[in-house]
Design an enzyme around this catalytic site. Structure first.
Site, mmCIF file in Angstrom:
data_model
loop_
_atom_site.group_PDB
_atom_site.id
_atom_site.type_symbol
_atom_site.label_atom_id
_atom_site.label_comp_id
_atom_site.label_asym_id
_atom_site.label_seq_id
_atom_site.Cartn_x
_atom_site.Cartn_y
_atom_site.Cartn_z
ATOM 1 N N LEU A 40 0.873 -1.158 -0.076
ATOM 2 C CA LEU A 40 0.099 -0.110 0.114
ATOM 3 C C LEU A 40 0.872 1.286 0.038
ATOM 4 O O LEU A 40 0.570 2.264 -0.535
ATOM 5 C CB LEU A 40 -1.129 -0.068 1.446
ATOM 6 C CG LEU A 40 -1.826 1.285 1.660
ATOM 7 C CD1 LEU A 40 -2.640 1.301 0.159
ATOM 8 C CD2 LEU A 40 -2.622 0.928 2.633
ATOM 9 N N LYS A 64 15.814 -2.778 -0.366
ATOM 10 C CA LYS A 64 14.251 -2.873 -0.766
ATOM 11 C C LYS A 64 13.753 -1.499 -1.238
ATOM 12 O O LYS A 64 13.158 -1.505 -2.149
ATOM 13 C CB LYS A 64 13.708 -3.427 0.421
ATOM 14 C CG LYS A 64 13.952 -4.760 0.698
ATOM 15 C CD LYS A 64 13.196 -5.558 1.841
ATOM 16 C CE LYS A 64 13.460 -6.866 1.937
ATOM 17 N NZ LYS A 64 12.527 -7.498 3.181
ATOM 18 N N ASP A 86 13.575 2.751 10.776
ATOM 19 C CA ASP A 86 13.371 1.550 11.366
ATOM 20 C C ASP A 86 12.444 1.779 12.715
ATOM 21 O O ASP A 86 12.816 2.301 13.826
ATOM 22 C CB ASP A 86 14.660 0.881 11.996
ATOM 23 C CG ASP A 86 14.059 -0.426 12.664
ATOM 24 O OD1 ASP A 86 13.109 -1.000 12.717
ATOM 25 O OD2 ASP A 86 15.145 -1.492 12.877
ATOM 26 N N ASN A 113 2.209 4.989 7.418
ATOM 27 C CA ASN A 113 1.721 3.911 6.761
ATOM 28 C C ASN A 113 2.210 2.352 7.141
ATOM 29 O O ASN A 113 1.344 1.498 6.970
ATOM 30 C CB ASN A 113 1.823 4.128 5.057
ATOM 31 C CG ASN A 113 1.641 2.651 4.688
ATOM 32 O OD1 ASN A 113 0.416 2.274 4.102
ATOM 33 N ND2 ASN A 113 2.658 1.934 4.191
ATOM 34 N N LYS A 145 6.289 12.960 16.642
ATOM 35 C CA LYS A 145 6.587 14.041 17.715
ATOM 36 C C LYS A 145 7.856 14.489 17.439
ATOM 37 O O LYS A 145 7.889 15.794 17.498
ATOM 38 C CB LYS A 145 6.796 13.168 19.136
ATOM 39 C CG LYS A 145 7.476 13.973 20.197
ATOM 40 C CD LYS A 145 7.704 12.835 21.516
ATOM 41 C CE LYS A 145 8.504 13.809 22.516
ATOM 42 N NZ LYS A 145 7.631 15.068 23.127
ATOM 43 N N SER A 167 -4.794 2.731 10.385
ATOM 44 C CA SER A 167 -5.244 1.629 11.429
ATOM 45 C C SER A 167 -5.971 0.471 10.564
ATOM 46 O O SER A 167 -5.311 0.239 9.506
ATOM 47 C CB SER A 167 -6.191 2.584 12.165
ATOM 48 O OG SER A 167 -6.801 1.499 13.127
ATOM 49 N N TYR A 197 -2.442 -7.656 17.840
ATOM 50 C CA TYR A 197 -2.639 -6.892 16.367
ATOM 51 C C TYR A 197 -3.951 -5.983 16.753
ATOM 52 O O TYR A 197 -3.798 -4.519 16.367
ATOM 53 C CB TYR A 197 -2.660 -7.695 15.231
ATOM 54 C CG TYR A 197 -3.180 -6.882 13.841
ATOM 55 C CD1 TYR A 197 -2.064 -5.861 13.403
ATOM 56 C CD2 TYR A 197 -4.391 -7.039 13.409
ATOM 57 C CE1 TYR A 197 -2.323 -5.296 12.203
ATOM 58 C CE2 TYR A 197 -4.608 -6.198 12.248
ATOM 59 C CZ TYR A 197 -3.587 -5.427 11.810
ATOM 60 O OH TYR A 197 -3.991 -4.653 10.457
ATOM 61 N N LYS A 201 -3.878 -1.700 16.658
ATOM 62 C CA LYS A 201 -4.744 -0.742 15.542
ATOM 63 C C LYS A 201 -5.712 0.161 16.203
ATOM 64 O O LYS A 201 -5.900 1.220 15.903
ATOM 65 C CB LYS A 201 -5.631 -1.759 14.559
ATOM 66 C CG LYS A 201 -4.659 -2.692 13.625
ATOM 67 C CD LYS A 201 -3.853 -1.827 12.723
ATOM 68 C CE LYS A 201 -2.509 -1.566 13.112
ATOM 69 N NZ LYS A 201 -2.014 -0.385 11.847
#
Length: 316
Positions: A40, A64, A86, A113, A145, A167, A197, A201
């Protein structure tokens, strides 16, 4: 039950009325997309580049990222810029923000994202947090922040700056954030990777709304996003064959998932989106009572401030 029904309905949304063709010209806009090297994130960057934005692809792996930037150049004729990040390493996040602040004097959109989904329970961040909450929530909080002064100065100059946080409908399926599970503990292992998980979210929703509460009067527009169930590599850790089959059946092509984040990032009347939650496809959704609880918002914000405080000194 109401939350479960809402999540079910949002899994099968109506056809979109918004498309990438509705994205305005973004010449002069500077945007960061975390996790931009795949899925995405990469697809979102493609559309942003096609509409003339300057885009920083923030990712952990230089190799990558380079491959993604090369592919994006081939598709768009435009060059994304690499920013090493990271999100599972708080010290690395501080260095990433420092590097960006050395290069740019404004930031129009921060698109949080990147994400980890249902990772093996034994996996933790470098600093000992649950990998999913530490990456999805705490990592993005700290990155936001550190960039907030630049976002605020941009908003002062241009009228607004946006923070778009990915989310999931999964965040509506849990009713609390159990702070005893955010670092390694028996309670964390008992909760299990799926609920961890979901909890992360929910944390994204709570953070996004609390950011909106705190900085709306200074031009910050903060929106949380359910991008939809997509055919991406986010579910790479899922080991249930039945669950994988279900995901394959109900998932949509990745480009569909860009609609809500692109809408939040570029819709001209951005102020109307502050504090909102968008569901597929670029429609306003309703957050749960838990996600909108201002006391939980304060509690989570305070906890995250405490976690990053040791990294705030110049010595770290």
């Amino acid at each position: 039950m109401g939350n479960a029904l809402a999540v079910y309905r949002d899994t099968f949304p109506p056809s979109p009325t918004y498309s990438v063709n509705d994205v305005p010209d973004l010449t002069g806009k500077i945007i960061i997309v975390t996790g931009g090297n795949t899925g995405l994130g990469k697809e979102t960057i493609k559309v942003l580049l096609q509409h003339n934005a300057t885009v920083y692809l923030a990712a952990r792996s230089p190799s990558k990222a380079k491959a993604a930037i090369d592919e994006l150049r081939d598709m768009t004729g435009k060059e994304a810029l690499f920013l090493q990040l990271d999100l599972s390493d708080l010290k690395s996040i501080k260095e990433s923000a420092r590097q960006f602040l050395e290069k740019e004097k404004k930031l129009d959109v921060l698109l949080n994202n990147a994400g980890v989904m249902m990772s093996p329970i034994e996996q933790l961040t470098k600093d000992g947090y649950d990998l999913q909450f530490g990456t999805n929530v705490l990592g993005h909080f700290y990155f936001t922040k550190l960039l907030l002064p630049l976002l605020l100065s941009t908003a002062k100059t241009t009228g607004e700056a946006r923070v778009v946080t990915l989310s999931s409908g999964a965040g509506l399926m849990v009713d609390e954030i159990d702070f005893n599970t955010l670092k390694d503990s028996p309670a964390r292992k008992k909760l299990g990777t799926t609920k961890l998980y979901m909890q992360s979210k929910l944390g994204n929703m709570v953070f996004s709304l609390e950011l909106a509460r705190r900085y709306a009067d200074q031009g910050i527009i903060s929106t949380s996003i359910n991008p939809g169930t997509l055919k991406s590599d986010l579910a790479r850790y899922v080991d249930s064959l039945i669950y994988k089959l279900i995901l394959k059946i109900i998932s949509y092509p990745v480009p569909m998932g860009t609609l809500s984040p692109l809408y939040a990032a570029t819709y001209p009347d951005g102020k109307s989106l502050n504090g909102k939650y968008l569901k597929p496809w670029a429609r306003e959704g309703e957050l749960s009572k838990t996600a909108t609880d201002p006391e939980l918002g304060k509690e989570l914000w305070t906890w995250m401030e405490e976690q990053v405080a040791p990294f705030e000194s110049n010595a770290s």
